[in-house]
Design an enzyme around this catalytic site. Structure first.
Site, PDB file in Angstrom:
ATOM      1  N   SER A   1      11.357  -5.878   5.231  1.00 12.43           N
ATOM      2  CA  SER A   1      11.006  -6.211   6.472  1.00 12.43           C
ATOM      3  C   SER A   1      10.142  -4.959   7.201  1.00 12.43           C
ATOM      4  CB  SER A   1      12.346  -6.453   7.236  1.00 12.43           C
ATOM      5  OG  SER A   1      13.100  -5.284   7.464  1.00 12.43           O
ATOM      6  N   LYS A   2      10.098  -5.133   8.449  1.00  5.34           N
ATOM      7  CA  LYS A   2       9.037  -4.170   9.074  1.00  5.34           C
ATOM      8  C   LYS A   2       9.827  -2.741   9.295  1.00  5.34           C
ATOM      9  CE  LYS A   2       5.568  -6.068  11.004  1.00  5.34           C
ATOM     10  NZ  LYS A   2       4.555  -5.502  10.530  1.00  5.34           N
ATOM     11  N   ARG A   3      11.093  -2.765   9.133  1.00  2.00           N
ATOM     12  CA  ARG A   3      11.816  -1.504   9.330  1.00  2.00           C
ATOM     13  C   ARG A   3      11.558  -0.514   7.979  1.00  2.00           C
ATOM     14  NH1 ARG A   3      16.734  -2.013   6.578  1.00  2.00           N
ATOM     15  NH2 ARG A   3      16.863  -4.185   5.983  1.00  2.00           N
TER      16      ARG A   3
ATOM     17  N   GLU B   1      -1.985  -4.823   6.820  1.00  2.00           N
ATOM     18  CA  GLU B   1      -1.295  -3.541   7.118  1.00  2.00           C
ATOM     19  C   GLU B   1      -1.828  -2.361   6.159  1.00  2.00           C
ATOM     20  OE1 GLU B   1       2.746  -3.586   9.478  1.00  2.00           O
ATOM     21  OE2 GLU B   1       2.936  -5.206   7.993  1.00  2.00           O
TER      22      GLU B   1
END
Ligand code: GLU
Length: 490
Positions: free
Chosen positions: A258-260, A268
């Site tokens: 995930s983003k974290r 990206e």
């Protein structure tokens, strides 16, 4: 009446394998999705098959044409070109409806008049009794003519598929092996909502059928849909494709990516300066292998890849390994190709590269020092842009009073070189002569010179750097450094 597929494109009889990638355009292309797409593409290519792209945009609230655009761009960037499509499910509603009508006529589906509210109550009751929530089959045997009367009177039923009541669904997942689900675990799936829109599982079935898909490669989050989809295909008399459910990708800590964890989408990684070949090579190895080979050309991937060799356990995304591959591809891909990618990053960073060395030269100089193209851009600004400030630490250490003499002398020697005679060799000689004349080590000349012309303490070797920066810029910058030291001392 028999169910006849209306194929979406003309079927080439020589094509025996057809795969598809079917993203829902609700976000950027996640690396997990990118890997699924890659596996699907590789399998098609490796079997002289075709690869179909289908956009599953039936969820009107969450789908976004801009997201579709982004997914298509990511696919192109990764070099996963498709043979058919993109097809949009929202453009096929009439066809889905046509099949649903036919299924109603044939008694394979039925109108169900249980309202949402009633259903919610039934569900709550089932949950309270610790039963698996299942919609009751109250209307399964209501004659179609009766149902039509109620509709004419204004009721708005859903349409449900008549799932078989007995037996089980068995399929041999190409990655996971045999999977068997008993039919009494499945209720009668809604295939058309009360508002008339077809449901997701139904659209997938009709599309896989009418796009003549032979191998469905998708994320393991869809494994529960597969038995339901197989039952509908069987009811239509459609061939059952081979299913291959690819595992999830976790972060380096073993938790869902995930983003974290950092970047999660192909876009990206593009923006962060990765080459598509590096990401593709990284993704293919993440969950598949061929001996202990780490670097694969596209041709090799296509040749060796097989679905039944894909791992069924979750993988861990390791950015350092991706960086290693990226650096490999930066240094080993055709220079012109890397230069093209690099040009995009300079543009993104607002660096005008018209006045300065060729980008292929930048790659030669900085390839071994940069893990990403973004890093390369940041490390090479001084080749294209003048600056009026120096890196503080580097200046403190190297632009001191003691540097004035070497800088003045080396400037004099460099100024004596004509533009035509400005090479690695001649500039190197000038530095060497300066050091010899002043009876100091090369570093006493080289370091101040480096900070003077690059503004920082690190760069490729001085001769190469000077050659690339050019004569006039070099001389101006040396003078700027001398002025800087003198001003500081005044
Ligand atoms: N649209 C689904 C998704 O994005 C994929 C469904 C499928 O491959 O069958 O998760």
């Amino acid at each position: 009446m028999k169910f006849e597929p209306k194929y979406v494109f003309d079927l080439d009889p020589n094509v025996k394998v057809r795969t598809r990638f079917a993203p829902s355009p609700t976000g950027e292309l996640h690396v997990g999705g990118a890997r699924t797409a890659l596996y699907s593409w590789l399998f098609a290519k490796g079997h002289k098959g075709e690869f179909v792209l289908r956009i599953e945009d039936t969820d009107l609230e969450r789908s976004d044409p801009q997201k579709t655009e982004g997914i298509l761009k990511s696919m192109e960037w990764l070099g996963l070109e498709w043979d058919h499509g993109p097809y949009y499910q929202t453009k096929r509603f009439d066809r889905y409806d046509e099949v649903i009508e036919q299924m109603l006529e044939e008694g394979l589906a039925y109108y169900c008049f249980i309202s949402k509210e009633e259903l919610a109550e039934i569900r709550a009751q089932q949950e309270a009794n610790k039963e698996k929530p299942k919609a009751p089959r109250t209307y399964r045997d209501l004659p179609l003519s009766e149902a039509k009367k109620r509709i004419a009177a204004g009721e708005k039923p859903v349409v449900r598929f008549k799932n078989p009541l007995t037996g089980s669904v068995v399929f041999d997942d190409a990655i996971r092996g045999r999977i068997e689900i008993s039919n009494d675990e499945l209720d009668d799936l809604i295939i058309r909502r009360a508002d008339g829109s077809p449901t997701y599982n139904f659209c997938v079935v009709i599309d896989d059928w009418e796009m003549a898909i032979t191998h469905v490669v998708r994320g393991e989050d869809h494994i529960n849909n597969t038995p339901r989809q197989i039952n509908i295909l069987k009811a239509l008399g459609a061939p059952i494709p081979v299913y291959a459910h690819v595992s999830m990708i976790n972060g380096d800590d073993g938790r869902k990516l995930s983003k974290r964890h950092g970047a999660v989408s192909a876009m990206e990684y593009h923006r962060e300066g990765y080459l598509p070949e590096a990401l593709v090579n990284y993704l293919v190895r993440l969950g598949w292998g061929h001996g202990d080979q780490e670097i694969f050309s596209r041709e090799e991937m296509i040749k060796y890849f097989e679905l039944n060799q894909v791992s069924h356990s979750a993988s861990r995304f390791m950015v350092d390994k991706l960086q290693w591959l990226n650096q490999h591809y930066i240094n080993n891909s055709p220079r012109e190709e890397v230069a093209k990618a690099l040009a995009w990053h300079y543009a993104q960073a607002g660096v005008d590269t018209t006045n300065g060395p060729a980008l292929t030269t930048i790659i030669d100089m900085l390839g071994e020092r940069s893990k990403t193209l973004v890093e390369m851009v940041e490390k090479s600004r001084y080749f294209f842009e003048d600056f009026s400030e120096f890196d503080e630490a580097a200046a403190k250490k190297n632009l001191k009073e003691a540097a004035i003499e070497p800088l003045k002398l080396v400037k004099e020697k460099l100024a004596a070189l004509s533009t035509d005679n400005w090479t690695k060799e001649t500039t190197h000689q000038a530095i060497q002569d300066t050091a010899a004349e002043l009876e100091v080590g090369m570093g006493k000349v080289g370091m101040p010179l480096r900070v003077a012309v690059t503004g920082c303490g690190q760069s490729p070797s001085m001769d190469v750097t000077l050659e690339a920066i050019g004569r006039d810029r070099t001389l101006t910058r040396i003078q700027q450094a001398i002025d800087f030291i003198e001003a500081k001392n005044a």
